[in-house]
Design a protein around this motif. Structure first.
Motif, PDB file in Angstrom:
ATOM      1  N   THR A 112      -1.740   5.468  -0.905  1.00  2.00           N
ATOM      2  CA  THR A 112      -1.944   6.631  -1.231  1.00  2.00           C
ATOM      3  C   THR A 112      -0.746   7.315  -2.073  1.00  2.00           C
ATOM      4  OG1 THR A 112      -1.093   7.329   0.894  1.00  2.00           O
ATOM      5  CG2 THR A 112      -3.250   7.276   0.580  1.00  2.00           C
ATOM      6  N   THR A 113       0.507   6.505  -1.722  1.00  3.26           N
ATOM      7  CA  THR A 113       1.591   6.985  -2.585  1.00  3.26           C
ATOM      8  C   THR A 113       2.199   6.269  -3.725  1.00  3.26           C
ATOM      9  OG1 THR A 113       3.183   5.705  -0.976  1.00  3.26           O
ATOM     10  CG2 THR A 113       2.429   7.898  -0.272  1.00  3.26           C
ATOM     11  N   ARG A 151      -6.767   7.747 -11.298  1.00  2.00           N
ATOM     12  CA  ARG A 151      -7.327   9.029 -11.162  1.00  2.00           C
ATOM     13  C   ARG A 151      -8.554   9.067 -12.424  1.00  2.00           C
ATOM     14  NH1 ARG A 151      -8.802  10.741  -6.276  1.00  2.00           N
ATOM     15  NH2 ARG A 151      -9.730  12.959  -6.496  1.00  2.00           N
ATOM     16  N   HIS A 177       0.820  -1.298  -0.018  1.00  2.00           N
ATOM     17  CA  HIS A 177       0.132   0.176   0.052  1.00  2.00           C
ATOM     18  C   HIS A 177       0.969   1.119   0.024  1.00  2.00           C
ATOM     19  CE1 HIS A 177      -3.676  -2.759   0.340  1.00  2.00           C
ATOM     20  NE2 HIS A 177      -3.102  -3.115   1.611  1.00  2.00           N
ATOM     21  N   ASN A 178       2.045   1.268  -0.718  1.00  2.00           N
ATOM     22  CA  ASN A 178       2.596   2.322  -1.031  1.00  2.00           C
ATOM     23  C   ASN A 178       3.503   2.222  -2.371  1.00  2.00           C
ATOM     24  OD1 ASN A 178       4.845   0.452  -0.366  1.00  2.00           O
ATOM     25  ND2 ASN A 178       4.702   1.147   1.797  1.00  2.00           N
ATOM     26  N   THR A 227      -0.162   5.026  -6.332  1.00  2.00           N
ATOM     27  CA  THR A 227      -1.223   4.952  -7.266  1.00  2.00           C
ATOM     28  C   THR A 227      -0.696   5.919  -8.567  1.00  2.00           C
ATOM     29  OG1 THR A 227      -2.511   7.041  -6.342  1.00  2.00           O
ATOM     30  CG2 THR A 227      -3.217   4.535  -6.006  1.00  2.00           C
TER      31      THR A 227
END
Length: 449
Positions: A397-398, A405, A314-315, A400
């Motif tokens: 969060t870092t 988006r 998740h980074n 993607t």
């Protein structure tokens, strides 16, 4: 004479035969061309169109926008009363046809709060005097008419009497007092054309400032898209370099061992293609999470303290690891196809002339594999720059990418214009990088075997 006639006849027959060959070749590639045009080119052109499309505003505000055309925002803080009358007529018609909220939703992307203003106005339009509304709707219907009664009243249809327009202004402000704010009208005037550059402004973390009647950058905390583009480029380059470092030795091994063994190992290289991408990515979540396999092994070996386990999911680290594994075959296969064509005698000749193994590799073998590196690098880079599933699941969060988006705006926020603008910029960016690669390395030097 007969020989000359025979020669002309032979040329005509040859020309007809060539034409038939060309037509057969065209018919053979026609289904592929149609398939590419329908499934690839059409969506690309539609995306480019949606990135500038603004037809919904003039379509559903046909009476308001003409009255704003001659409004000088520097001389008058608010538009003329005719604009208020036109807006009342458009809201009345739009509320009846249930289309006015679509205008508010579109303009709300540019000016937050406009959607609620249009919704509230559509609800409260019933409070406006019916006689006034009927007069306005009838007047603008005559204005829009180009024949019959409209042509007969051409000299009278350009304006309403002052008493009516003043009443329309007061009525609209009573519907929602925010209609008395200049910024609302300035934004409507600015985004009144069939085409707009507002989506691309927002893609560059900029916006139109109605108070200043100029462009300005977003607040620092709202600047996300430029950062995402930069992050996408950086992580894509890192992933490409990582696949080169890991894929080159594997391809070298496969090309220099007996064919029977290399074919068996090639199955292992291709094995990820037989497994769902979602399954592979989910497996990396199991391996890399805080209580996952990797951290458990490191803790049991004493290399990592149990209280300070590695954060590798998740980074951006998780994105690099998972995407390197996913895209590694796309680097190995071009390298292997090029290395397989390099004769081992080149290295033996270099060694026989006194070169060390490293020197022979550096000066003889490696330069011949550069086209394969180039082919694999551009393939991996272009694939990684537009990847979506893996960064979404393991990126946090870092980690993607800009593609995540784009998917958010298409699927969740329904801001298709912004999503299309971001996609268009990504397409242009890839084309620019491809052009730079061609200028520096040369596409002609890229080989797949």
């Amino acid at each position: 004479m007969e020989a000359s006639i025979g020669s002309v006849t032979l040329k005509k027959q040859f020309a007809r035969a060539e034409r038939r060959k060309r037509w057969r070749a065209l018919l053979l590639v026609l289904p592929l061309f149609l398939f590419v045009a329908i499934t690839f080119l059409s969506p690309v052109f539609y995306m480019l169109y949606k990135s500038v499309d603004n037809t919904i505003v003039p379509q559903y505000l046909p009476h308001t926008l003409p009255t704003l055309a001659d409004w000088n925002v520097e001389d008058l803080p608010l538009p003329p009363n005719n604009a208020f009358a036109g807006m009342l007529a458009d809201i009345k018609t739009g509320a009846k046809e249930k289309t006015i909220t679509q205008v508010g939703r579109r303009l709300n992307f540019e000016t937050p709060g406009l959607s609620s203003i249009f919704r509230k106005s559509a609800r409260n339009i019933k409070k406006v005097d019916d006689d006034l509304l009927n007069v306005l709707v009838s007047h603008f219907a005559i204005v829009a008419d180009t024949s019959g009664l409209g042509a007969f009243l051409a000299d009278k249809k350009d304006r309403l009497d002052e008493e009516t327009t003043t009443a329309a202004r007061q009525a609209l402000i009573e519907v929602d007092k925010k209609w008395g704010e200049p910024d609302i009208w300035r934004n409507i005037k600015y985004f009144s054309g069939d085409y707009t550059g507002g989506y691309f402004l927002r893609s560059g973390d900029a916006a139109y400032s109605s108070s200043q009647d100029a462009f300005k950058r977003q607040e620092e905390k709202e600047r996300i898209y430029v950062r995402l583009f930069i992050r996408t480029l950086i992580l894509s380059v890192i992933i490409t370099l990582t696949t080169i470092l890991m894929g080159y030795p594997v391809a070298f091994l496969l090309s220099n061992i007996p064919l029977r063994i290399s074919n068996l190992l090639m199955i292992l290289v291709l094995l990820p293609f037989w497994t769902s991408l979602l399954v592979r990515t989910s497996s990396w979540i199991v391996l890399l999470q805080e209580k996952g396999v990797v951290n458990e092994i490191l803790v049991n070996l004493g290399l990592v303290d149990n209280a300070n386990r590695l954060e590798i999911i998740h980074n951006s680290t998780g994105t690099i690891i998972a995407m390197t594994h996913t895209l590694l075959p796309f680097m190995i296969l071009p390298l292997y196809s090029v290395m397989k064509t390099i004769s081992p005698s080149y290295m033996r000749a270099a060694r026989s002339m006194g070169a060390t193994a490293f020197t022979a590799f550096r000066r003889v073998y490696f330069p011949q594999t550069v086209p394969g590196i180039g082919a694999g690098a551009i393939l991996v880079f272009i694939l990684s720059i537009g990847y979506y599933i893996t960064p979404e699941l393991v990126g946090g969060t870092t980690g993607t990418f800009i593609s995540n988006r784009i998917a958010y705006h298409i699927q969740s926020s329904l801001d298709w214009g912004l999503g299309a603008a971001l996609g268009s910029l990504l397409l242009v960016l890839v084309l620019i990088l491809y052009w730079c690669y061609d200028r520096i390395v040369g596409i002609d030097n890229m080989k797949l075997g």
